[in-house]
Enzyme design. Structure first.
Site, PDB file in Angstrom:
ATOM      1  N   ASP A  81       0.831  -1.199   0.000  1.00  9.55           N
ATOM      2  CA  ASP A  81       0.000   0.000   0.000  1.00  9.55           C
ATOM      3  C   ASP A  81       0.867   1.251   0.000  1.00  9.55           C
ATOM      4  O   ASP A  81       1.952   1.267   0.579  1.00  9.55           O
ATOM      5  CB  ASP A  81      -0.895  -0.019   1.249  1.00  9.55           C
ATOM      6  CG  ASP A  81      -2.011   1.003   1.176  1.00  9.55           C
ATOM      7  OD1 ASP A  81      -2.342   1.446   0.054  1.00  9.55           O
ATOM      8  OD2 ASP A  81      -2.544   1.370   2.232  1.00  9.55           O
TER       9      ASP A  81
ATOM     10  N   ASN B  46     -10.012  -2.587  -7.139  1.00  9.11           N
ATOM     11  CA  ASN B  46      -9.085  -1.667  -7.806  1.00  9.11           C
ATOM     12  C   ASN B  46      -9.481  -1.329  -9.234  1.00  9.11           C
ATOM     13  O   ASN B  46      -8.959  -0.366  -9.811  1.00  9.11           O
ATOM     14  CB  ASN B  46      -7.660  -2.226  -7.800  1.00  9.11           C
ATOM     15  CG  ASN B  46      -6.994  -2.177  -6.447  1.00  9.11           C
ATOM     16  OD1 ASN B  46      -6.080  -2.943  -6.160  1.00  9.11           O
ATOM     17  ND2 ASN B  46      -7.448  -1.268  -5.564  1.00  9.11           N
TER      18      ASN B  46
END
Length: 237
Positions: free
Chosen positions: A18, A66
């Site tokens: 991340d 995503n």
């Protein structure tokens, strides 16, 4: 780096990669630049896991959610993934077993064929298992597993009363693998984000305030050191 014997040997680690976009934004770069740098870190950390004799490491590369990101970013990530697939054959030389977690049917047919080929060519390797979660979601994985079991019951191959934890684990993408000992999330966030929900039921959680493109081997050492201080009781005393 010098470590005590058994420092990380046999561990199973889940990593939520991340902070790529934020890393790029801080530098005035397009988000894709962060993903490019993050891919370089990924390659170094898997090599380091090999050196540490980690049993299994699972990288969260691209989630089912995503796809909602800007198309330019999604296309950039998919391009990087295609380049990774070519380089992934190197892991065969390093004795890694490579497994892809997630619904690959949404990916280009060329990628699917390469993923199948890499898995087949590395399935007998005995080094660190490298799981790459692509178009992956923990809830979706559980639903898929329940559908598999429901079909077996429908076909008379399984009785509902025979379904137990081992049965369910056997229809997860990670069937036969060790559940993660700890989940690592850099970037300062404190959530699982739909990652390994079934497998992480007793995993420790280690968060670090470092963006993934800045993540180093020393950071992984610190995460493992933190995990090694934890007392895992699995519901006992």
């Amino acid at each position: 780096m010098a470590h005590e014997p058994g420092f990380a040997k046999g561990l199973s680690i889940g990593i939520i990669m991340d902070g790529n976009g934020r890393w790029a934004k801080k530098r005035g770069l397009p988000r894709t630049a962060g993903h490019t740098r993050g891919a370089e870190v990924f390659r170094d950390i898997i090599r380091y896991c090999n050196e540490l004799e980690v049993a299994c490491v699972t990288f969260y590369a691209f989630s089912t959610e995503n796809w909602s990101r800007p198309m330019e970013e999604v296309n950039g990530i998919m391009k990087l993934f295609g380049e990774y697939l070519i380089m992934a054959y190197d892991y065969q030389k390093e004795n890694n077993r490579v497994v892809f977690l997630g619904d690959r049917t949404a990916l280009p047919a060329k990628y699917q064929a390469q993923m199948n080929d890499i898995e087949e060519k590395t399935c007998g390797n005995t080094g660190t298992v490298l799981n790459v979660a692509v178009n992956y979601g923990g809830r979706q994985e559980i639903v898929r597993g329940m559908q598999i079991l429901a079909r077996r019951v429908q076909q008379g191959l399984l009785r509902p009363e025979d379904i137990d934890i081992e049965t369910v684990s056997g229809v997860m993408y990670t069937a036969g693998q060790k559940d993660p000992d700890f989940i690592l999330r850099p970037s300062g966030e404190h959530r699982l984000s739909n990652f390994m929900l079934w497998q992480a039921s007793y995993a420790e959680f280690v968060d670090m305030d470092v963006l993934w493109p800045d993540f180093t081997r020393a950071d992984l050492d610190r995460a493992i050191e933190e995990y090694n201080t934890r007392s895992r009781r699995f519901g006992g005393i």
